[in-house]
Motif scaffolding. Sequence first.
Motif, short mmCIF file in Angstrom:
data_model
loop_
_atom_site.label_atom_id
_atom_site.label_comp_id
_atom_site.label_asym_id
_atom_site.label_seq_id
_atom_site.Cartn_x
_atom_site.Cartn_y
_atom_site.Cartn_z
N SER A 170 12.62 17.43 42.37
CA SER A 170 11.50 16.73 42.99
C SER A 170 11.97 15.80 44.11
O SER A 170 11.17 15.33 44.91
N LYS A 171 13.28 15.54 44.15
CA LYS A 171 13.80 14.64 45.19
C LYS A 171 14.55 15.43 46.25
O LYS A 171 15.56 16.08 45.95
N ASN A 172 14.04 15.37 47.49
CA ASN A 172 14.61 16.19 48.58
C ASN A 172 15.08 15.35 49.77
O ASN A 172 15.30 15.90 50.83
N GLU A 173 15.24 14.04 49.58
CA GLU A 173 15.55 13.18 50.73
C GLU A 173 16.93 13.45 51.31
O GLU A 173 17.20 13.19 52.46
N LEU A 190 17.17 15.95 41.47
CA LEU A 190 17.57 16.14 42.87
C LEU A 190 17.63 17.62 43.23
O LEU A 190 17.98 18.46 42.40
N LEU A 245 19.73 5.84 44.69
CA LEU A 245 18.95 5.98 43.43
C LEU A 245 18.90 4.67 42.64
O LEU A 245 19.83 3.90 42.69
#
Lengths: 96, 171
Positions: A11-14, A40, A96
């Motif tokens: 869900s985390k694509n930064e 991630l 994070l």
Amino acid sequence: MTESKGSIQGSKNEHRIMFYGLSTCIWCKRTRQFLENQGLSFDFVYVDLFHGQEREELVAEIRQWNPAISFPTIVVDNKQCVVGYKPDELKEALGL
Amino acid sequence: MSEEITIPPEKIDALHKRLDQEAEASGYHLNPDQEFTRGLVEGLLVNEQRYGYRACPCRLAAGEKQKDLDIICPCDYRDPDLLDWGACYCALYVSDEVMQEKREIQSIPERRPPEGERPQDQPARAPEQPGERPALPVWRCRVCGYLCAREKPPGVCPICKAKKERFERFW
């Protein structure tokens, strides 16, 4: 079964995260688990599952970041690298 | 190109047990985290099938024995890493302090030097001339007389199990 390379969609694509590991290494396993648990997205490759030219190319990639060619090597945004199972350093590098 | 090697669970258990017995008999300890250690033992067996020898599961083996001699388990770096970090590089072996929960293990830096500077590239020879110093210090166990040539004495004498404080510089 360990896939030799692939992508994990979280869900985390930064950040662009590249994970270089060995399929037999337990510290690599823990590190990958950490990345997955954090939700991630990342790309992974297990260098010991490649041979010849393909392996040499991977080793050359890793050498730019980690001349010791040790595992796991995690490259963040093509800017910085974390070597070994280092949750705190990874958290810092990934905000994070 | 990828490969798939599957090791039967009973083979992993058998080697795990044997390595544990051998370690305890010579003053070493396997990592008490059973799942962690089992994974490493499996890696050793995978590497044995791949290369014909048990290369360290946490290092990239060249696949040529002469080049990998220093990373065949137990590796040339196990004992100094046990002294400095409480565990070897892959953490298959841990120190007394870790067994007694006085120290925690972590992922440690790679001590293996680059190709060309590894132990197999520059063997330590005995002195050839009178008065010449040995390439490595020689340590003597005051309890049983065991001699070993290495940078530092072992944590525990493999013969009589005396602790490292009982060693003296002999040569």
